[in-house]
Design an enzyme around this catalytic site. Structure first.
Site, PDB file in Angstrom:
ATOM      1  N   LEU A 156       0.865  -1.173   0.000  1.00  5.71           N
ATOM      2  CA  LEU A 156       0.000   0.000   0.000  1.00  5.71           C
ATOM      3  C   LEU A 156       0.902   1.223   0.000  1.00  5.71           C
ATOM      4  CD1 LEU A 156      -2.682  -0.915   2.722  1.00  5.71           C
ATOM      5  CD2 LEU A 156      -2.991  -0.927   0.238  1.00  5.71           C
ATOM      6  N   ASP A 157       0.471   2.284  -0.663  1.00  8.33           N
ATOM      7  CA  ASP A 157       1.243   3.520  -0.655  1.00  8.33           C
ATOM      8  C   ASP A 157       1.402   4.022   0.781  1.00  8.33           C
ATOM      9  OD1 ASP A 157       1.200   3.401  -3.418  1.00  8.33           O
ATOM     10  OD2 ASP A 157      -0.526   4.743  -3.600  1.00  8.33           O
ATOM     11  N   LYS A 158       2.426   4.807   1.018  1.00 10.37           N
ATOM     12  CA  LYS A 158       2.698   5.345   2.353  1.00 10.37           C
ATOM     13  C   LYS A 158       1.455   5.992   2.963  1.00 10.37           C
ATOM     14  CE  LYS A 158       5.227   9.068   4.639  1.00 10.37           C
ATOM     15  NZ  LYS A 158       6.120  10.253   4.444  1.00 10.37           N
TER      16      LYS A 158
END
Length: 328
Positions: A156-158
């Site tokens: 997942l993106d930051k």
């Protein structure tokens, strides 16, 4: 002692069959990257250069080889190097855990694995601490992802929160990865977008690749120019004036997929710093209002379905409340 040196872990042999007509004419490294989610394209190129990739039982040393339907491609993946990262006691919200896998609710702002600029304080560091034996000598995480990505099956993106599954064993890693590749694992998201989508539901089917100018961004890129197939299903959950709460279901898992597809639709994700610049709702946000809400996978041993729902973060709920008040 018999004086024999300790044996190193065996090389893992993986087989991939190009059964889809979409494989026709794709470069070998690009096609393999679409099949092996835990290996980067640069890693695969190195394996090809080292003679560790065969096509139809013959060594192939050209990453530009054009894959044909029916090709049997074998990749020899060397064992992962021993972990050298230091565990960090970062709190984790556990949604499910057993001896084979763990599912966490990743918070906004937490990077999944070490990368330049994020050498410490990642989810991997937290997992190394959580999965460490009492004597601190062993860690129950799959080694397939390598030194910097132990156990990581998908990302997942930051600044995207939500459900993320991690493998504790190599068998679980391979099983979960195969589910994602076969599109049997279900990944569902909730997000708030600017504007009003053109219909109540739909599917965005547009390939995604690296942005030709801004290397930090992804973009809609034709497959003949390196883009990879990307498909996102969506439906409206709630209209909030000039904003919309949308339910997304991923069929593929490209980098920034939902964010790029929404921006292409003209309805970028609220708070998205890359694809929604210049738009503001008057609320200070840490990241984009996008949450991996529900995750469904088959257990790698029992084959039973595991379905978890990750509670919405407070920031997401705050945005919903403000927009509901504004829309009356």
């Amino acid at each position: 002692m018999n004086g024999c040196p300790p044996q190193s872990p065996p090389t893992s042999l993986r087989e991939y069959r190009a059964t889809d007509d979409l494989a026709h004419g794709q470069r070998l490294d690009r096609w393999l990257a679409s099949q092996a989610a835990d290996l980067s394209r640069s890693q695969l190129q190195r394996l090809i250069d080292r003679g560790q990739v065969q096509v139809n039982h013959t060594q192939c040393d050209s990453k530009k080889y054009e894959v044909q339907p029916g090709d049997l491609i074998t990749v020899a993946v060397p064992p992962a190097t021993a972990l050298s990262l230091e565990p960090e006691a970062i709190p984790l919200e556990i949604l499910y855990e057993d001896a084979h896998l763990i599912i966490v609710n990743k918070p906004i702002g937490l990077v999944v694995h070490p990368a330049p600029g994020h050498e410490t304080g990642t989810l991997v560091h937290a997992l190394l601490s959580h999965c460490q034996s009492e004597d601190g000598l062993e860690t129950s995480l799959s080694g397939i992802g390598g030194v910097r990505r132990p156990g990581i099956v998908h990302r997942l993106d930051k600044d995207t929160s939500g459900a993320l599954v991690i493998a504790k064993t190599d068998l679980a890693h391979q099983h979960l990865q195969a589910q994602i590749q076969a599109k049997t694992a279900q990944r569902e998201y909730l997000g708030v977008v600017y504007g009003k989508p053109p219909s109540e539901a739909g599917t965005i089917d547009r390939p995604i690749g690296r942005h030709p100018v801004d290397r930090k961004k992804m973009a809609i890129v034709p497959e003949e120019k390196g883009g990879r197939p990307a498909r996102t299903h969506w439906k409206i959950e709630r209209r909030l004036g000039n904003f919309t709460l949308v339910h997304f279901r991923l069929e593929t898992g490209r980098t920034h997929q939902i964010r790029v597809h929404c921006a292409d639709l003209g309805c970028s994700i609220v708070g998205d710093p890359l694809y929604g610049r210049g738009r503001d709702i008057g609320v200070n946000l840490v990241g984009q209002v996008l949450h991996a809400w529900r995750l469904s996978v088959r257990h790698p041993i029992t084959e039973e379905w595991i379905q978890v729902e990750a509670p919405l973060p407070l920031e997401f709920l705050k945005v919903l409340k403000i927009l509901e008040q504004r829309s009356g």
